[in-house]
Design a protein around this motif. Structure first.
Motif, PDB file in Angstrom:
ATOM      1  N   GLY B  80       0.807  -1.216   0.000  1.00  0.00           N
ATOM      2  CA  GLY B  80       0.000   0.000   0.000  1.00  0.00           C
ATOM      3  C   GLY B  80       0.838   1.263   0.000  1.00  0.00           C
ATOM      4  O   GLY B  80       0.304   2.364  -0.085  1.00  0.00           O
ATOM      5  N   TRP B  81       2.149   1.128   0.130  1.00  0.00           N
ATOM      6  CA  TRP B  81       2.994   2.324   0.160  1.00  0.00           C
ATOM      7  C   TRP B  81       3.978   2.347  -1.002  1.00  0.00           C
ATOM      8  O   TRP B  81       4.838   3.201  -1.072  1.00  0.00           O
ATOM      9  CB  TRP B  81       3.790   2.400   1.467  1.00  0.00           C
ATOM     10  CG  TRP B  81       2.915   2.680   2.637  1.00  0.00           C
ATOM     11  CD1 TRP B  81       2.300   1.759   3.426  1.00  0.00           C
ATOM     12  CD2 TRP B  81       2.524   3.965   3.142  1.00  0.00           C
ATOM     13  NE1 TRP B  81       1.561   2.388   4.394  1.00  0.00           N
ATOM     14  CE2 TRP B  81       1.681   3.741   4.237  1.00  0.00           C
ATOM     15  CE3 TRP B  81       2.821   5.279   2.752  1.00  0.00           C
ATOM     16  CZ2 TRP B  81       1.117   4.790   4.959  1.00  0.00           C
ATOM     17  CZ3 TRP B  81       2.260   6.320   3.482  1.00  0.00           C
ATOM     18  CH2 TRP B  81       1.416   6.066   4.575  1.00  0.00           C
ATOM     19  N   GLU B  83       3.775   3.217  -3.951  1.00  0.00           N
ATOM     20  CA  GLU B  83       3.777   4.387  -4.844  1.00  0.00           C
ATOM     21  C   GLU B  83       4.785   5.423  -4.337  1.00  0.00           C
ATOM     22  O   GLU B  83       5.136   6.354  -5.057  1.00  0.00           O
ATOM     23  CB  GLU B  83       2.376   4.980  -4.951  1.00  0.00           C
ATOM     24  CG  GLU B  83       2.009   5.929  -3.831  1.00  0.00           C
ATOM     25  CD  GLU B  83       0.738   5.503  -3.102  1.00  0.00           C
ATOM     26  OE1 GLU B  83       0.588   4.292  -2.852  1.00  0.00           O
ATOM     27  OE2 GLU B  83      -0.079   6.385  -2.792  1.00  0.00           O
ATOM     28  N   TRP B  84       5.255   5.276  -3.093  1.00  0.00           N
ATOM     29  CA  TRP B  84       6.224   6.215  -2.531  1.00  0.00           C
ATOM     30  C   TRP B  84       7.649   5.885  -2.949  1.00  0.00           C
ATOM     31  O   TRP B  84       8.556   6.670  -2.708  1.00  0.00           O
ATOM     32  CB  TRP B  84       6.138   6.216  -1.003  1.00  0.00           C
ATOM     33  CG  TRP B  84       4.920   6.877  -0.514  1.00  0.00           C
ATOM     34  CD1 TRP B  84       3.678   6.334  -0.393  1.00  0.00           C
ATOM     35  CD2 TRP B  84       4.790   8.238  -0.096  1.00  0.00           C
ATOM     36  NE1 TRP B  84       2.788   7.270   0.065  1.00  0.00           N
ATOM     37  CE2 TRP B  84       3.450   8.443   0.262  1.00  0.00           C
ATOM     38  CE3 TRP B  84       5.694   9.301  -0.003  1.00  0.00           C
ATOM     39  CZ2 TRP B  84       2.986   9.676   0.704  1.00  0.00           C
ATOM     40  CZ3 TRP B  84       5.230  10.514   0.450  1.00  0.00           C
ATOM     41  CH2 TRP B  84       3.883  10.702   0.799  1.00  0.00           C
ATOM     42  N   SER B  86       9.231   5.557  -5.902  1.00  0.00           N
ATOM     43  CA  SER B  86       9.969   6.367  -6.888  1.00  0.00           C
ATOM     44  C   SER B  86      10.193   7.808  -6.428  1.00  0.00           C
ATOM     45  O   SER B  86      11.291   8.338  -6.594  1.00  0.00           O
ATOM     46  CB  SER B  86       9.318   6.242  -8.261  1.00  0.00           C
ATOM     47  OG  SER B  86       8.564   7.355  -8.570  1.00  0.00           O
ATOM     48  N   PRO B  87       9.189   8.485  -5.787  1.00  0.00           N
ATOM     49  CA  PRO B  87       9.524   9.827  -5.288  1.00  0.00           C
ATOM     50  C   PRO B  87      10.586   9.802  -4.186  1.00  0.00           C
ATOM     51  O   PRO B  87      11.442  10.693  -4.139  1.00  0.00           O
ATOM     52  CB  PRO B  87       8.199  10.369  -4.751  1.00  0.00           C
ATOM     53  CG  PRO B  87       7.187   9.340  -4.952  1.00  0.00           C
ATOM     54  CD  PRO B  87       7.751   8.192  -5.678  1.00  0.00           C
ATOM     55  N   THR B  90      13.818   9.557  -5.845  1.00  0.00           N
ATOM     56  CA  THR B  90      14.186  10.845  -6.440  1.00  0.00           C
ATOM     57  C   THR B  90      14.793  11.762  -5.382  1.00  0.00           C
ATOM     58  O   THR B  90      15.846  12.375  -5.597  1.00  0.00           O
ATOM     59  CB  THR B  90      12.947  11.527  -7.050  1.00  0.00           C
ATOM     60  OG1 THR B  90      12.288  10.601  -7.899  1.00  0.00           O
ATOM     61  CG2 THR B  90      13.331  12.761  -7.833  1.00  0.00           C
ATOM     62  N   ILE B  91      14.133  11.841  -4.217  1.00  0.00           N
ATOM     63  CA  ILE B  91      14.605  12.754  -3.165  1.00  0.00           C
ATOM     64  C   ILE B  91      15.975  12.322  -2.667  1.00  0.00           C
ATOM     65  O   ILE B  91      16.900  13.127  -2.535  1.00  0.00           O
ATOM     66  CB  ILE B  91      13.594  12.787  -2.001  1.00  0.00           C
ATOM     67  CG1 ILE B  91      12.274  13.375  -2.469  1.00  0.00           C
ATOM     68  CG2 ILE B  91      14.153  13.601  -0.837  1.00  0.00           C
ATOM     69  CD1 ILE B  91      11.171  13.326  -1.441  1.00  0.00           C
ATOM     70  N   ASN B  93      18.209  10.453  -4.158  1.00  0.00           N
ATOM     71  CA  ASN B  93      19.185  10.673  -5.222  1.00  0.00           C
ATOM     72  C   ASN B  93      19.588  12.134  -5.294  1.00  0.00           C
ATOM     73  O   ASN B  93      20.745  12.461  -5.503  1.00  0.00           O
ATOM     74  CB  ASN B  93      18.583  10.276  -6.572  1.00  0.00           C
ATOM     75  CG  ASN B  93      19.174   8.990  -7.068  1.00  0.00           C
ATOM     76  OD1 ASN B  93      20.379   8.858  -7.142  1.00  0.00           O
ATOM     77  ND2 ASN B  93      18.332   8.041  -7.378  1.00  0.00           N
ATOM     78  N   PHE B  94      18.604  12.994  -5.106  1.00  0.00           N
ATOM     79  CA  PHE B  94      18.833  14.431  -5.122  1.00  0.00           C
ATOM     80  C   PHE B  94      19.858  14.791  -4.051  1.00  0.00           C
ATOM     81  O   PHE B  94      20.737  15.612  -4.263  1.00  0.00           O
ATOM     82  CB  PHE B  94      17.510  15.129  -4.854  1.00  0.00           C
ATOM     83  CG  PHE B  94      17.479  16.553  -5.285  1.00  0.00           C
ATOM     84  CD1 PHE B  94      17.566  16.881  -6.619  1.00  0.00           C
ATOM     85  CD2 PHE B  94      17.360  17.566  -4.354  1.00  0.00           C
ATOM     86  CE1 PHE B  94      17.531  18.197  -7.015  1.00  0.00           C
ATOM     87  CE2 PHE B  94      17.325  18.890  -4.751  1.00  0.00           C
ATOM     88  CZ  PHE B  94      17.411  19.204  -6.078  1.00  0.00           C
ATOM     89  N   THR B  97      23.110  14.080  -5.508  1.00  0.00           N
ATOM     90  CA  THR B  97      23.443  14.862  -6.692  1.00  0.00           C
ATOM     91  C   THR B  97      23.834  16.288  -6.301  1.00  0.00           C
ATOM     92  O   THR B  97      24.685  16.902  -6.917  1.00  0.00           O
ATOM     93  CB  THR B  97      22.231  14.898  -7.650  1.00  0.00           C
ATOM     94  OG1 THR B  97      21.779  13.574  -7.841  1.00  0.00           O
ATOM     95  CG2 THR B  97      22.605  15.488  -8.976  1.00  0.00           C
ATOM     96  N   PHE B  98      23.197  16.788  -5.258  1.00  0.00           N
ATOM     97  CA  PHE B  98      23.478  18.132  -4.766  1.00  0.00           C
ATOM     98  C   PHE B  98      24.898  18.158  -4.203  1.00  0.00           C
ATOM     99  O   PHE B  98      25.189  17.439  -3.264  1.00  0.00           O
ATOM    100  CB  PHE B  98      22.478  18.445  -3.651  1.00  0.00           C
ATOM    101  CG  PHE B  98      21.988  19.847  -3.654  1.00  0.00           C
ATOM    102  CD1 PHE B  98      20.804  20.170  -4.282  1.00  0.00           C
ATOM    103  CD2 PHE B  98      22.698  20.840  -3.021  1.00  0.00           C
ATOM    104  CE1 PHE B  98      20.337  21.471  -4.279  1.00  0.00           C
ATOM    105  CE2 PHE B  98      22.235  22.152  -3.013  1.00  0.00           C
ATOM    106  CZ  PHE B  98      21.050  22.462  -3.644  1.00  0.00           C
ATOM    107  N   PRO B  99      25.824  18.962  -4.764  1.00  0.00           N
ATOM    108  CA  PRO B  99      27.194  18.933  -4.248  1.00  0.00           C
ATOM    109  C   PRO B  99      27.237  19.333  -2.767  1.00  0.00           C
ATOM    110  O   PRO B  99      26.593  20.305  -2.384  1.00  0.00           O
ATOM    111  CB  PRO B  99      27.914  19.978  -5.092  1.00  0.00           C
ATOM    112  CG  PRO B  99      27.058  20.187  -6.280  1.00  0.00           C
ATOM    113  CD  PRO B  99      25.661  19.888  -5.877  1.00  0.00           C
ATOM    114  N   VAL B 101      29.377  20.844  -1.033  1.00  0.00           N
ATOM    115  CA  VAL B 101      29.817  22.222  -0.793  1.00  0.00           C
ATOM    116  C   VAL B 101      28.643  23.188  -0.910  1.00  0.00           C
ATOM    117  O   VAL B 101      28.494  24.130  -0.124  1.00  0.00           O
ATOM    118  CB  VAL B 101      30.916  22.624  -1.801  1.00  0.00           C
ATOM    119  CG1 VAL B 101      31.296  24.074  -1.613  1.00  0.00           C
ATOM    120  CG2 VAL B 101      32.125  21.750  -1.635  1.00  0.00           C
ATOM    121  N   ALA B 102      27.779  22.927  -1.890  1.00  0.00           N
ATOM    122  CA  ALA B 102      26.620  23.789  -2.086  1.00  0.00           C
ATOM    123  C   ALA B 102      25.677  23.671  -0.886  1.00  0.00           C
ATOM    124  O   ALA B 102      25.154  24.670  -0.400  1.00  0.00           O
ATOM    125  CB  ALA B 102      25.893  23.411  -3.370  1.00  0.00           C
TER     126      ALA B 102
END
Lengths: 385, 246
Positions: B80-81, B83-84, B86-87, B90-91, B93-94, B97-99, B101-102
Motif C-alpha cells: 500500500g505504500w 507508490e512512494w 519512486s519519489p 528521487t529525493i 538521489n537528489f 546529486t546536490f554537491p 559544498v553547495a
C-alpha cells in the motif's frame, strides 16, 4: 482494481508541504543591499492583484489535481503549471519591489518559494514516472525544460531577482568559470575512461591483478578530496619548476592541473570496478561459443562482451560524472576555477546570492547529467534484448 | 597470510593513535614537506580533539541518515505504500546529486557557521547507499519465507521484525559502511564553514601553502575512514554469523 482510492496520499503530502511553506514561510526576502539580512515578505504581501490571483490559482489547482485526480498527463500539466506560476510569481515580486533603475536593492526568493518549487517539481517528476516515458522522450523533455529555462533567463524574466543581479555583475567571469567547470568534470572523465576501460578489461582477464588494482583504487577514494587536491599541489609545482616544458603546457602547483589529476584518480574506481563487474556478467559459455564460431579475442570483446557490459559501465560513468561535477566545486579552493569559485567567494563575503550563482548551475548540471546517463543506460540495456 | 591480513587494521590503529597523541614525534617524517621555516606539525589546535570532533560529526550524521533511510526503505516496501518508492528514490538521489559544498554554503544562512551545516550536508549525502541497500536487502527476502511467516500467524510488524529485517541486516550494514566512509572524507569540507574536524588541518595547509599540514590531515582522515570501514565490517561479520539462516 475494483475501487480506486479517491485521495492520493502522495499528492496530499506534497501539497501539504508546499501549501504550508507558501502560507508560513517568506515568499521573497527584501534586502536593501547584497549583504545585510533582509525583510521576509509573505506571499500575500509579495504579490498583488491579478498576479496574486493567477499564481495562487495555479498553485491551488496543482494541489487539487495532485490530491484528487489520478490521470498522469493532467497531473503533469497541473504541477508544471504551478511550478512555472511560482517561478514567475517570484520574478513579478522582484520587478514590483525594485525601484526603477535601482541596482542595489536585492529581492531574493525565500524559503516558501524554494520549498513550493521543490514540492511542485517532485509532483511533476512523480507524474512523469507514472507516464513511464521512454528514454528518448525523457531526453526530449529535459532539453525542452532547459530550452524554456534558458530562454526565460536570456529574455530577462528573472533579471530583478538577486541571483541574476549577481550574474549581471559577474557575467564575464561566469561564462569562463562555467566552461572551466565543464572542462574539468568531463576532461577528467574522458581521461579516466581512456585509462580505466583497458585497465578494467585487463583486471577481468587477470584475476590476480584485480584485487590489487581495486584495492588501491579503493584506498584513493578514502583520501578526502581537499587533501588530495592539496597533496598534488607540491609535486606538480616541483615538476613545473624543474621542467620548463611542463610549465609551458600549463602544469602548475596551483590551478587546473592538480584538480584534473585528483579528479582522474577519483574517477578510476567506478570505471574500472564497473568494467570488471560488467564483463563478469557475460557468461563464459557465451564467450566460448563465440570463440568456437571462430571469432578472435578482440572480436569477442567488441561484439559479445562489450554490448553486455555497457549498461554497467555507463552506470559507473554516471557515478563519476555526478561525483566530478560536485568535486570540481571543491577544486576552486586550490585555484582551479570552476563554479565553486563563486560558492567560496560567497561564503567569504556572506553573500548568499553569490553562493547560489555557483550552486544552482552546478546542481542543474549534475541533475541533467544524471538524467541523460540514466536514459543512455536504458538505451544500452534495451539494445541487448 | 590470513593472520597478517587481520593484523593490519590494528597496525593502522596504532599508527593513528600514536600520531594523534604525540604528533611532535612525527615531525621528522613531515619536515621535508613543510614550507621553509613553517612548522612541520599542525600547531593551531589539538589533533586528538580535532579527530574526535571529526568522528563525532560523522557518527551523528551517519546515525541520522541510517534512521531516516532505513525507515523510508521499510515504508516504501510495505504493502500500500509502494507508490512512494519512486519519489523517495528521487529525493534521496537528489541528496547525493546536490554537491556537498553547495549544501554547506546554503545551510549557513539558515543555521549559522559551525557543526550544523556539516551535519546537514553529511546527512543528505549519506542517505543514498543506506536507502538503496535497505530496499535491496528487503527485496531479497524469498516470497516463500514471507508466506511461511504469514502462515505461522505473524502480524506484518512481527514478520518485518523477526524475518525480513534480520535477513536484510547484512545489506543494510553494508550501506551504512559505505555511507560512513563517504562521510569521513566529506566532513573535511565542513572546515570551510568553521566546523571542528581534521579538515581544519588541511585547510590551514592550503592557505599557508604548507604541504605537511595537508598531508597529515589527509593521512589521518584516510586512516580513520579505513578503520571505521574495517570496524563496521567486523560488526557486520559478527551480526551475520548470529543470524545466519541458510
Amino acid at each position: 482494481m475494483a475501487t480506486r482510492r479517491r485521495i492520493d496520499r502522495l499528492g496530499g503530502v506534497f501539497t501539504l508541504v508546499g501549501g504550508v511553506a507558501l502560507a508560513g514561510a517568506p515568499f521573497v526576502v527584501f534586502k536593501p543591499n547584497r549583504i545585510v539580512p533582509g525583510v521576509p515578505l509573505g506571499v500575500l504581501i509579495a504579490l498583488h492583484g491579478a498576479t496574486a490571483v493567477a499564481v495562487l490559482g495555479a498553485v491551488v489547482l496543482a494541489g487539487v489535481v495532485a490530491v484528487f485526480v489520478a490521470n498522469p498527463p493532467l497531473r503533469l500539466v497541473a504541477s508544471l503549471g504551478g511550478f512555472v506560476a511560482v517561478a514567475l510569481g517570484a520574478a513579478a515580486a522582484g520587478n514590483a519591489f525594485t525601484p526603477a533603475g535601482d541596482l542595489i536593492v536585492r529581492i531574493a526568493p525565500g524559503a516558501g518559494c524554494w520549498i513550493a518549487l521543490i514540492a511542485l517539481g517532485l509532483l511533476a517528476a512523480d507524474a512523469l514516472t507514472r507516464l513511464r516515458p521512454g528514454p528518448w522522450t525523457r531526453l526530449l523533455l529535459l532539453a525542452a525544460f532547459f530550452a524554456v529555462a534558458l530562454a526565460a533567463l536570456a529574455h530577462g524574466t528573472f533579471d530583478h531577482l538577486s541571483v541574476m543581479r549577481e550574474y549581471r555583475s559577474n557575467a564575464g567571469r561566469f561564462a569562463f568559470e562555467a566552461r572551466r567547470h565543464v572542462e574539468l568534470a568531463f576532461g577528467s572523465l574522458a581521461a579516466a575512461l581512456a585509462a580505466g576501460l583497458p585497465l578494467g578489461v585487463l583486471c577481468h582477464r587477470v584475476p590476480r591483478l584485480r584485487a590489487a588494482v581495486l584495492g588501491s583504487l579503493n584506498f584513493v577514494q578514502t583520501i578526502p578530496s581537499i587533501a588530495l587536491f592539496g597533496i598534488l599541489m607540491a609535486p606538480l609545482g616541483a615538476l613545473a619548476a624543474a621542467v620548463p616544458l611542463a610549465a609551458r603546457v600549463g602544469i602548475a602547483g596551483i590551478g587546473a592541473a592538480p584538480a584534473l589529476v585528483a579528479l582522474f584518480a577519483y574517477s578510476l574506481l567506478p570505471i574500472v570496478a564497473n568494467t570488471v563487474a560488467g564483463l563478469a556478467r557475460v557468461s563464459p559459455a557465451a564467450v566460448e561459443a563465440a570463440r568456437g564460431m571462430g571469432l578472435t579475442r578482440g572480436e569477442v570483446l567488441a561484439r559479445v562482451e562489450w554490448p553486455l557490459a555497457l549498461p554497467v559501465i555507463l552506470t559507473g560513468v554516471r557515478i563519476v560524472l555526478v561525483q566530478n561535477i560536485g568535486l570540481v566545486t571543491v577544486a576552486a579552493l586550490i585555484g582551479a576555477g570552476g563554479l565553486g569559485t563563486f560558492v567560496f567567494q560567497g561564503i567569504g563575503e556572506t553573500a548568499i546570492d553569490l553562493v547560489l550563482l555557483g550552486a544552482l548551475p552546478t546542481v542543474a548540471l549534475a541533475i541533467a547529467s544524471s538524467v541523460v546517463l540514466d536514459a543512455l543506460i536504458e538505451v544500452a540495456g534495451g539494445a541487448q534484448r | 597470510m590470513r593472520r597478517a591480513l587481520a593484523l593490519w587494521p590494528l597496525l593502522a590503529l596504532g599508527l593513528l593513535a600514536a600520531f594523534l597523541v604525540a604528533p611532535q614525534r612525527f615531525a621528522p617524517v613531515f619536515a621535508p614537506f613543510a614550507a621553509y621555516g613553517a612548522p612541520p606539525i599542525y600547531d593551531q589546535g589539538n589533533l586528538f580533539a580535532l579527530a574526535l570532533a571529526h568522528v563525532a560529526i560523522v557518527c551523528v550524521a551517519a546515525a541520522a541518515s541510517t534512521v531516516v533511510a532505513v525507515g523510508l526503505g521499510i515504508l516504501v516496501t510495505r504493502e500500500g505504500w509502494t507508490e512512494w518508492l519512486s519519489p523517495s528514490r528521487t529525493i534521496v538521489n537528489f541528496g547525493q546529486t546536490f554537491p556537498p559544498v553547495a549544501v554547506l554554503a546554503l545551510a549557513v544562512p539558515l543555521v549559522g557557521f559551525g557543526e550544523e551545516p556539516t551535519l546537514i550536508a553529511l546527512f543528505a549525502y549519506g542517505l543514498l547507499p543506506i536507502f538503496e541497500n535497505t530496499i535491496a536487502g528487503l527485496a531479497a527476502c524469498p516470497p516463500a519465507l514471507r508466506d511461511a511467516a504469514d502462515g505461522m500467524g505473524m502480524s506484518p510488524a512481527q514478520r518485518l521484525w523477526s524475518v525480513e529485517l534480520p535477513l536484510a541486516l547484512p545489506m543494510i550494514l553494508e550501506g551504512v559502511r559505505l555511507s560512513v566512509v563517504i562521510d569521513v572524507g566529506t566532513a573535511t569540507l565542513g572546515s570551510t564553514v568553521a566546523a571542528k574536524g581534521l579538515g581544519e588541518v588541511i585547510i590551514a595547509g592550503l592557505s599557508a601553502n604548507n604541504a605537511a599540514f595537508v598531508l597529515q590531515g589527509g593521512i589521518a582522515t584516510g586512516l580513520i575512514a579505513i578503520l571505521l570501514y574495517e570496524g563496521l565490517r567486523a560488526v557486520e561479520r559478527r551480526v551475520c554469523r548470529t543470524i545466519r539462516i541458510d
